[in-house]
Write a protein that holds these residues in place. Sequence first.
Motif, mmCIF file in Angstrom:
data_model
loop_
_atom_site.group_PDB
_atom_site.id
_atom_site.type_symbol
_atom_site.label_atom_id
_atom_site.label_comp_id
_atom_site.label_asym_id
_atom_site.label_seq_id
_atom_site.Cartn_x
_atom_site.Cartn_y
_atom_site.Cartn_z
ATOM 1 N N THR A 265 0.821 -1.214 0.000
ATOM 2 C CA THR A 265 0.000 0.000 0.000
ATOM 3 C C THR A 265 0.855 1.262 0.000
ATOM 4 O O THR A 265 1.957 1.284 0.552
ATOM 5 C CB THR A 265 -0.950 0.013 1.212
ATOM 6 N N SER A 266 0.324 2.300 -0.614
ATOM 7 C CA SER A 266 1.004 3.599 -0.583
ATOM 8 C C SER A 266 0.386 4.503 0.487
ATOM 9 O O SER A 266 0.835 5.634 0.682
ATOM 10 C CB SER A 266 0.907 4.277 -1.955
ATOM 11 N N ILE A 267 -0.625 4.018 1.188
ATOM 12 C CA ILE A 267 -1.260 4.775 2.266
ATOM 13 C C ILE A 267 -0.379 4.636 3.510
ATOM 14 O O ILE A 267 -0.208 3.536 4.037
ATOM 15 C CB ILE A 267 -2.694 4.267 2.534
ATOM 16 N N LYS A 268 0.189 5.741 3.961
ATOM 17 C CA LYS A 268 1.177 5.719 5.045
ATOM 18 C C LYS A 268 0.632 5.119 6.341
ATOM 19 O O LYS A 268 1.332 4.371 7.018
ATOM 20 C CB LYS A 268 1.724 7.130 5.314
ATOM 21 N N ASN A 269 -0.607 5.448 6.710
ATOM 22 C CA ASN A 269 -1.179 4.898 7.941
ATOM 23 C C ASN A 269 -1.292 3.382 7.869
ATOM 24 O O ASN A 269 -1.014 2.683 8.837
ATOM 25 C CB ASN A 269 -2.552 5.510 8.224
ATOM 26 N N GLU A 270 -1.712 2.873 6.713
ATOM 27 C CA GLU A 270 -1.824 1.424 6.551
ATOM 28 C C GLU A 270 -0.448 0.772 6.574
ATOM 29 O O GLU A 270 -0.270 -0.295 7.153
ATOM 30 C CB GLU A 270 -2.563 1.075 5.263
ATOM 31 N N GLU A 271 0.526 1.418 5.950
ATOM 32 C CA GLU A 271 1.888 0.889 5.949
ATOM 33 C C GLU A 271 2.423 0.801 7.379
ATOM 34 O O GLU A 271 3.031 -0.202 7.769
ATOM 35 C CB GLU A 271 2.788 1.772 5.087
ATOM 36 N N THR A 272 2.165 1.832 8.168
ATOM 37 C CA THR A 272 2.601 1.829 9.573
ATOM 38 C C THR A 272 1.922 0.701 10.340
ATOM 39 O O THR A 272 2.571 -0.009 11.112
ATOM 40 C CB THR A 272 2.293 3.193 10.237
ATOM 41 N N ALA A 273 0.625 0.500 10.125
ATOM 42 C CA ALA A 273 -0.104 -0.574 10.800
ATOM 43 C C ALA A 273 0.437 -1.948 10.401
ATOM 44 O O ALA A 273 0.521 -2.855 11.228
ATOM 45 C CB ALA A 273 -1.592 -0.476 10.499
#
Length: 154
Positions: A126-134
Amino acid sequence: QMWATEGIYPTADGWCPPAWPTNEDVLALEEKKEVRRKRSLVKRTAIVKQKHIDTVVNTEQMDRSRYSLSVWPLRESSKLSGRGENRSYVCWVYYEPQDEQIVFKAFSNVDISLRESEREVVDPDTSIKNEETALYAKEQVCFFSMYEWDAIEQ
């Protein structure tokens, strides 16, 4: 185009702010990220009322029930929201598939049927930072938007 961190530093004379990561720092972080285990997550959407939001975002509750959150407050004038206790929040609930029943039980305790929401697999790239962090987090995480959002009909 908006401001971007890439390409700003170093300046032509080589100056960078003291806290700016060096190239070595960036490479070390990328290596550490590659070594870390990426979790397999799924996500569901829930609308949470004001009276239940403190329970849902409670870090002890999140750890005990094994879910992470992205929370977006809705404006009081929004279609799915209201004033006071009727204020609503759109929550993306992230969890590992084997924890699904525990997560369902946690949300049913605050009168939210997460089961009715569509289950989506979180893209590991994913390129969505919040999802990447999760995906990379060892513990549960909660992202709470500082902005108010509006729900509109399509």
